[in-house]
Design an enzyme around this catalytic site. Structure first.
Site, short mmCIF file in Angstrom:
data_model
loop_
_atom_site.label_atom_id
_atom_site.label_comp_id
_atom_site.label_asym_id
_atom_site.label_seq_id
_atom_site.Cartn_x
_atom_site.Cartn_y
_atom_site.Cartn_z
N HIS A 1 31.49 48.86 72.36
CA HIS A 1 31.30 50.05 71.63
C HIS A 1 30.09 50.88 72.07
CE1 HIS A 1 33.69 47.97 68.42
NE2 HIS A 1 32.76 46.89 68.64
N SER B 1 22.30 72.50 89.99
CA SER B 1 22.58 73.45 89.03
C SER B 1 22.37 74.86 89.66
CB SER B 1 21.88 73.34 87.72
OG SER B 1 21.75 74.46 86.84
N LYS C 1 17.99 70.19 88.11
CA LYS C 1 19.24 69.38 87.84
C LYS C 1 19.60 68.48 88.93
CE LYS C 1 20.97 68.90 84.30
NZ LYS C 1 22.29 69.55 83.68
N GLU D 1 32.18 62.90 87.83
CA GLU D 1 32.84 63.73 86.57
C GLU D 1 34.19 64.21 87.33
OE1 GLU D 1 29.20 65.65 84.09
OE2 GLU D 1 29.51 66.62 86.14
#
Ligand code: ARG
Length: 470
Positions: free
Chosen positions: A161, A282, A288, A295
């Site tokens: 979980h 970024s 960043k 992804e």
């Protein structure tokens, strides 16, 4: 106008030229050119068989094969002209033979239809695709096994979980992915068996009245058997769908791993240092360093699942035998293959180059009572019923929480208050390291068992460990 019709391999009966829009609409050369190698290999095998059964002479066969090889070389060098008028790769190759050899070129299609031809090409292509993906999966597994050595002493909090559950060896985590990808490889091998069947000789749908030696063709193309029913062999694409299912399953497994590493490499978790060469930045936030590769691997899974859906719907409701719908199998098949290949190509080096941030991990291991289950099992081992032990440990965890300490920091009195027979040995199962060491069941995170598994994987993957080399 008539010249255009005459150029087509099926032009005879037509008196009207094909509408431009129809040519654009029906063409497949823009994607099936990628089957050229298989198409030419199958034509060469077919020509050799035609010579063996004396439908063409040995000299004709030699000329056909030589020209086919020339065509292959030209395609490879980007010198071969493709055009939509010629529909697909099969008519392109055949037309080139006729242009170069005259009437002899017209003999290659003896006892053959594009229906058994395309089924053959596609089976050859899928077979090669299976082998490519299998090799890439083995590479990824090797990267995970290499991590086992690099992270030999590291213990990770494992999750259910997405909440810290129990401590496990990092190697146990890495080998979990090896297992998943191994099943993917087994699925591919299974699919390969059903793919490796020769349709050629089925002709359009009914077979042929001409003398054929299908076994000979099968042997020269490395097919394990010849198809037993011409209607079935020319009409089904189940092998391609099976392959794309295998690819979708691989993509799903990759997406599980990618998601996990996206979370683990976040500032909040801080478990992983991703290699900068595999991250992107970024355009507006200078600080960043983003896990875009992971992804995209997660995102591309959607495409592969979509490709599978396309193929499933494609054959839904098709009557026997060949239907032109089947031409639509290739874009989905090629896309699924390309996507998964591309993912695997970046996944392996990413696994290899990523580092675990040991200190941050250790801090997380200390908190969260990951050894509670082991303490409970210790109590069970002393004859306490599981339910009672579960409650006792629950109370101990509550007490530790209230004091703001770990279980192993509770005084012996606290344990004795729950179970008077407990002694100092209770501390033997507390703390991440001892909890891991106390695991015993086969397949558990027990260090000796994990070590055996690592050795087994090295053997399976042909990795020679430094200690085993003289
Ligand atoms: N390009 C076609 C395909 O991929 C080849 C077979 C065409 N056969 C036919 N009877 N029109 O399916």
């Amino acid at each position: 106008m008539v010249a255009t019709v005459a150029k087509k391999i099926w032009g005879g009966v037509f008196s009207e030229a094909t509408d431009r829009r129809v040519e654009q609409f029906t063409e497949s050369i823009s994607f099936d050119w990628r089957l050229y190698e298989q198409d030419i290999a199958a034509s060469i095998a077919h020509a050799q068989m035609l010579a063996a059964v004396k439908l063409i002479t040995a000299e004709e066969c030699r000329q056909l094969c030589q020209t086919l090889e020339q065509i292959r070389a030209e395609i490879e060098q980007g010198k071969f002209p493709f055009c939509t008028e010629l529909e697909d790769i099969h008519s392109h190759v055949e037309r080139a033979l006729v242009e170069r050899l005259g009437p002899l070129g017209g003999k290659i299609h003896t006892a053959r239809s594009r229906n058994d031809q395309v089924a053959t090409d596609l089976r050859l292509w899928v077979r090669a695709g299976i082998d490519t993906i299998d090799a890439a999966l083995a590479e990824l597994q090797r990267a995970f096994v290499a991590r086992c050595d690099a992270d030999a002493e590291v213990i990770l909090p494992a999750y259910t979980h997405l909440r810290r559950a129990q401590p496990v060896l990092a190697a146990h985590y890495w080998l979990a992915y090896c297992e998943k990808f191994q099943r993917d490889r087994q699925r591919l091998q299974d699919c390969r068996k059903r793919t490796n069947v020769l349709p050629l000789g089925s002709a359009a749908l009914a077979g042929t009245s001409l003398p054929m030696d299908r076994q000979m063709v099968a042997q020269s193309l490395g097919f394990a058997e010849v198809s037993a029913n011409s209607l079935d062999a020319t009409s089904d694409r189940d092998f391609a769908i099976e392959f794309v299912f295998c690819l979708a399953m691989i993509a799903l497994h990759l997406s599980n791993w990618a998601e996990e590493w996206i979370i683990w490499s976040s500032t909040e978790f801080d478990f992983l240092q991703l290699p900068e060469a595999f991250c992107t930045g970024s355009s507006i936030m200078p600080q960043k360093i983003n896990p875009d590769v992971l992804e995209l691997i997660r995102g591309k899974t959607a495409r592969v699942a979509g490709d599978l859906q396309t193929l499933l719907m494609l054959i839904k409701g098709l009557p026997l035998a060949y239907n032109r719908d089947l031409q639509e199998d290739k874009p989905a098949l090629l896309d699924a293959f390309d996507t998964v290949s591309a993912c695997l190509q970046v996944a392996a080096p990413l696994v290899e180059k990523t580092r675990l941030k040991r200190q941050a991990i250790e801090e997380k291991l200390e908190r969260g009572y990951l050894d509670a289950t082991n303490l409970m099992e210790h109590l069970i081992g002393r004859g306490i019923p599981q339910r009672t032990a579960h409650e006792m440990v629950g109370r101990l965890v509550r007490e530790a929480m209230q004091r703001g300490v770990a279980l192993r920091e509770l005084a012996l009195e606290a344990f004795r208050a729950q179970e008077p027979s407990l002694g100092e040995e209770v501390y033997d199962v507390l703390g991440a390291e001892r909890a891991v060491a106390s695991a015993r069941s086969y397949g558990s995170t027990n260090p000796a068992l994990v070590k055996q598994q690592i050795a087994l994987w090295k053997q399976r993957l042909g990795i020679v460990s430094p200690e085993s080399t003289p």
